[in-house]
Design an enzyme around this catalytic site. Structure first.
Site, PDB file in Angstrom:
ATOM      1  N   LYS A 144       0.847  -1.185   0.000  1.00  0.00           N
ATOM      2  CA  LYS A 144       0.000   0.000   0.000  1.00  0.00           C
ATOM      3  C   LYS A 144       0.889   1.243   0.000  1.00  0.00           C
ATOM      4  CE  LYS A 144      -2.565   3.314   2.459  1.00  0.00           C
ATOM      5  NZ  LYS A 144      -2.024   4.347   1.548  1.00  0.00           N
ATOM      6  N   GLY A 189       6.584   6.095   8.154  1.00  0.00           N
ATOM      7  CA  GLY A 189       5.699   7.255   8.129  1.00  0.00           C
ATOM      8  C   GLY A 189       5.755   8.019   9.437  1.00  0.00           C
ATOM      9  N   SER A 190       4.685   8.688   9.760  1.00  0.00           N
ATOM     10  CA  SER A 190       4.650   9.544  10.945  1.00  0.00           C
ATOM     11  C   SER A 190       4.602   8.723  12.224  1.00  0.00           C
ATOM     12  CB  SER A 190       3.432  10.472  10.889  1.00  0.00           C
ATOM     13  OG  SER A 190       2.235   9.738  11.108  1.00  0.00           O
ATOM     14  N   VAL A 244       0.869   7.729  13.248  1.00  0.00           N
ATOM     15  CA  VAL A 244       0.317   6.555  12.563  1.00  0.00           C
ATOM     16  C   VAL A 244       1.087   5.306  12.966  1.00  0.00           C
ATOM     17  CG1 VAL A 244      -0.173   5.508  10.325  1.00  0.00           C
ATOM     18  CG2 VAL A 244      -0.525   7.966  10.661  1.00  0.00           C
ATOM     19  N   GLY A 245       2.397   5.440  13.160  1.00  0.00           N
ATOM     20  CA  GLY A 245       3.194   4.302  13.577  1.00  0.00           C
ATOM     21  C   GLY A 245       2.710   3.697  14.887  1.00  0.00           C
ATOM     22  N   GLU A 305       9.445   2.613  11.119  1.00  0.00           N
ATOM     23  CA  GLU A 305      10.458   3.660  10.959  1.00  0.00           C
ATOM     24  C   GLU A 305       9.687   4.962  10.863  1.00  0.00           C
ATOM     25  OE1 GLU A 305      12.446   6.578  10.067  1.00  0.00           O
ATOM     26  OE2 GLU A 305      12.170   5.867   8.009  1.00  0.00           O
ATOM     27  N   CYS A 334      13.365  11.698   6.269  1.00  0.00           N
ATOM     28  CA  CYS A 334      13.338  11.410   7.707  1.00  0.00           C
ATOM     29  C   CYS A 334      14.711  11.619   8.328  1.00  0.00           C
ATOM     30  CB  CYS A 334      12.833  10.000   7.962  1.00  0.00           C
ATOM     31  SG  CYS A 334      13.744   8.716   7.092  1.00  0.00           S
ATOM     32  N   GLU A 394       9.261  17.436  14.347  1.00  0.00           N
ATOM     33  CA  GLU A 394       9.688  17.226  12.965  1.00  0.00           C
ATOM     34  C   GLU A 394       8.885  18.130  12.034  1.00  0.00           C
ATOM     35  OE1 GLU A 394      10.878  13.412  10.280  1.00  0.00           O
ATOM     36  OE2 GLU A 394       8.868  13.365  11.162  1.00  0.00           O
TER      37      GLU A 394
END
Length: 490
Positions: free
Chosen positions: A182, A235-236, A239-240, A257, A291, A392
């Site tokens: 995805k 990702g963020s 969401v992680g 990550e 990142c 970030e």
């Protein structure tokens, strides 16, 4: 695999069980060029849970014959995919620039890296997967081997739409797993072109399945699906954490990550020209949307003013524009939402009392009014408590922080929730050793920019940057396989 819309722009479909298929929802979303929002790069499907279920069923069916292949046989497929990707490198790089905004040389370099990753993992199919262990029974043989997890779900971000998916797909496949991929919705056209390369190389049906759609439907569906044994996410951090919670709840393996707030330390004995070049490259290339991008620049007071002057002189030379133009050094933010996020952080920096030295505004002149362009931005008089020094930003914003000693620099460098990458510029071996030993980051680099990652080396962060596992290199086997201990007695 594609159908034409009435505007003659392509719609890219899902790839399930070796076929390009329409989503059950009959919904599509446009992918816009961030350098010119009036240009549509393509349409991608907004799939539903039914589509994900079909992909998982296809992956489960394909997994048994795929795992039965030898590692070298699976590696042959990866070699073929690499060759197809190499043949299409310019096409895919151009699409990446049009869809995400980074300059064409950066896009081509990223695609070349994807090719190298595929070839690296093709070779991994011939490496050992276990060890012989002495048994207490002298008439027995005991050893370990590694087995695939089964079906794995890969959720990837928009900032590296070729390299990150491939550095997840290649090890997943070489170790015998089948894949549900995805991509980020913002770069799904580029992702579809990558999947076309897997198809063209003859990968067996169902081994790789590609489903586009929203994070709330397809992403969450991957997290919750009982047929998916492992989830690799980039990702963020927000969401992680959802990925981790959902995976733990049903006992799935997960790998995260997430964010970074990466520092560069400039010691008083540093080569300032070298440090300036690396700070600009590490912090502003790809419009700061890495990142591992440099965000905080911690400089010893003895060289602060000289470093600042050299830095500003170079930043003022940066040419911002469409990434397909040869003279462009820095492209747009990847989306309107990302532009708004970057501008909001700049406003927070000013409100908190930081001094804006350069940039800080949206660029709407010289034909750039239809894109999501922002000036490269530099702050000084930043302290560690400010929002721009803690959160970030994911944009071209550098924060200069003055310190008196290396010990203070290390304390400030570690004073964030993240620990992804960090660098130092110094000729002093003591400074180097202190940095190596005390810096809480998964990647530390000396006299080099913070944003360098090599495919053959483990990559991942500490603290809130990672779930603790590592990607790339031989370390990837740790996530994508499980250890099986075997005891044999005649």
């Amino acid at each position: 695999m594609r159908v034409t819309t009435e505007t003659n722009v392509k719609t890219y479909m899902n790839y399930i069980s070796g076929e390009w298929v329409a989503a059950s929802t009959n919904q599509v979303v446009a992918s816009m060029n961030p350098a010119n929002k009036e240009e549509i790069v393509g349409y991608v499907q907004r799939s539903g849970k039914e589509d994900l279920d079909q992909a998982v069923q296809a992956a489960k069916k394909a997994q048994v014959p795929w795992r039965k292949l030898s590692g070298s046989a699976r590696g042959e497929y990866l070699y073929k995919i690499a060759n197809v990707l190499e043949k299409r490198i310019d096409e895919i790089a151009k699409c990446m620039t049009q869809e995400m905004g980074k300059t064409f040389p950066e896009s081509k370099g990223e695609t070349a890296r994807g090719i190298a990753i595929l070839r690296y993992y093709a070779g991994e199919g011939m490496r050992k997967v276990g060890d012989v262990i002495p048994s207490t029974d002298s008439e027995a043989l005991m050893f370990t081997t590694r087995v695939p997890l089964g079906v794995v779900g890969l959720i990837t971000p928009w900032n590296f739409p070729v390299a990150i998916p491939i550095w997840k797909m290649a090890p997943a496949l070489i170790y015998g797993n089948t894949v549900i991929f995805k991509p980020a919705q913002e770069t799904s056209v580029t992702a579809a072109k990558v999947v076309e390369c897997f198809e063209e190389a003859g990968l067996p049906a169902g081994v790789l399945n590609f489903v586009t759609g929203s994070g709330s439907v397809i992403g969450q569906g991957i997290i919750d699906h009982p047929g998916i044994s492992g989830i690799s996410f980039t990702g963020s951090d927000q969401v992680g954490k959802q990925v981790a919670q959902g995976a733990v709840a049903r006992g799935a393996k997960f790998q995260l990550e997430m964010g970074g707030k990466n520092p560069v330390i400039v010691a008083n004995d540093a080569d300032l020209d070298q440090a300036v070049e690396a700070t600009i490259s590490g912090g502003l290339r790809s419009t700061g949307q890495k990142c591992t991008a440099t965000s905080r620049v911690i400089v010893q007071s003895e060289v602060f003013e000289e470093f600042k002057a050299k830095l500003l002189a170079k930043v003022k030379e940066i040419k911002v524009g469409d990434g397909l133009h040869a003279e462009t050094w820095m492209g747009p933010c990847a989306s309107e939402n990302q532009l708004k996020t970057v501008l909001s952080y700049i406003e927070k920096g000013i409100a908190d009392g930081a001094t804006l030295l350069h940039g800080g505004k949206r660029i709407e002149a010289n034909g750039l009014e239809h894109g999501f362009f922002v000036e490269p931005t530099v702050f000084e008089n930043v302290n560690s408590e400010m929002i721009i020094a803690q959160e970030e930003i994911f944009g071209p914003v550098l924060s200069l922080i003055k310190v008196d000693a290396i010990e203070q620099a290390l304390e400030i460098a570690n004073d964030v929730q993240y620990g992804l990458s960090a660098s130092i510029f110094t000729k002093n071996i003591g400074n180097m050793l202190s940095f190596i030993n005390e810096m809480d980051a998964g990647l530390v680099r000396i006299n080099a920019e913070s944003a360098g990652v090599e495919l053959q080396a483990p990559f991942g962060g500490m603290k809130q940057s990672s779930s603790g596992s590592r990607e790339q290199g031989q370390a990837a086997i740790e996530f994508f396989t499980a250890i099986k201990t075997v005891f044999v007695k005649a």
